[in-house]
Design a protein around this motif. Sequence first.
Motif, PDB file in Angstrom:
ATOM      1  N   UNK A  37       3.720   5.893  -5.372  1.00 37.70           N
ATOM      2  CA  UNK A  37       3.673   6.100  -6.812  1.00 37.70           C
ATOM      3  C   UNK A  37       2.312   6.926  -7.386  1.00 37.70           C
ATOM      4  N   UNK A  38       1.272   6.796  -6.677  1.00 37.74           N
ATOM      5  CA  UNK A  38       0.148   7.595  -7.106  1.00 37.74           C
ATOM      6  C   UNK A  38       0.349   8.980  -6.680  1.00 37.74           C
ATOM      7  N   UNK A  39       1.090   9.329  -5.729  1.00 37.38           N
ATOM      8  CA  UNK A  39       1.420  10.944  -5.210  1.00 37.38           C
ATOM      9  C   UNK A  39       2.548  11.440  -6.208  1.00 37.38           C
ATOM     10  N   UNK A  88       0.930  -1.357  -0.090  1.00 37.30           N
ATOM     11  CA  UNK A  88       0.104  -0.090  -0.033  1.00 37.30           C
ATOM     12  C   UNK A  88       0.869   1.173  -0.064  1.00 37.30           C
ATOM     13  N   UNK A  89       2.010   1.217   0.815  1.00 33.22           N
ATOM     14  CA  UNK A  89       2.631   2.418   0.790  1.00 33.22           C
ATOM     15  C   UNK A  89       3.443   2.824  -0.482  1.00 33.22           C
ATOM     16  N   UNK A 129       1.721  15.321 -13.091  1.00 31.01           N
ATOM     17  CA  UNK A 129       0.590  15.598 -13.883  1.00 31.01           C
ATOM     18  C   UNK A 129       0.356  17.016 -13.815  1.00 31.01           C
ATOM     19  N   UNK A 130       0.429  17.428 -12.434  1.00 33.20           N
ATOM     20  CA  UNK A 130       0.162  18.977 -11.892  1.00 33.20           C
ATOM     21  C   UNK A 130       1.258  19.530 -12.715  1.00 33.20           C
ATOM     22  N   UNK A 131       2.494  19.393 -12.513  1.00 30.78           N
ATOM     23  CA  UNK A 131       3.752  20.029 -13.191  1.00 30.78           C
ATOM     24  C   UNK A 131       3.622  20.228 -14.439  1.00 30.78           C
ATOM     25  N   UNK A 132       3.224  19.389 -15.204  1.00 35.31           N
ATOM     26  CA  UNK A 132       2.925  19.269 -16.695  1.00 35.31           C
ATOM     27  C   UNK A 132       1.773  19.963 -17.108  1.00 35.31           C
ATOM     28  N   UNK A 133       0.678  19.980 -16.331  1.00 34.92           N
ATOM     29  CA  UNK A 133      -0.310  20.950 -16.785  1.00 34.92           C
ATOM     30  C   UNK A 133      -0.002  22.460 -16.413  1.00 34.92           C
ATOM     31  N   UNK A 134       0.998  22.648 -15.447  1.00 34.03           N
ATOM     32  CA  UNK A 134       1.291  23.957 -15.263  1.00 34.03           C
ATOM     33  C   UNK A 134       2.263  24.357 -16.109  1.00 34.03           C
TER      34      UNK A 134
END
Length: 79
Positions: free
Chosen positions: A40-42, A34-35, A48-53
Amino acid sequence: MPDMSASVSLAVTHLVPLAKEIDENKVTPGVLGFIVFAVMALAVWGLMKSMSKHMGKVDFKEVPAEGDASGKAAEPRQG
């Protein structure tokens, strides 16, 4: 380099009885799985947030070439 086969076989003989105690129908990835999945999900979320920016900063409008008076972009050269 020392021979590791003796220590490996000793470790395996100690782990074999433990493997027989585990119910094969109830094996789960556990807390470590789980960890790893959460990390990996984070990481994917952050990427994705950086790419969108960064994609928001891209200007997709073409600027006409300096020598082109018609306002159209020059055709790419063949060859």
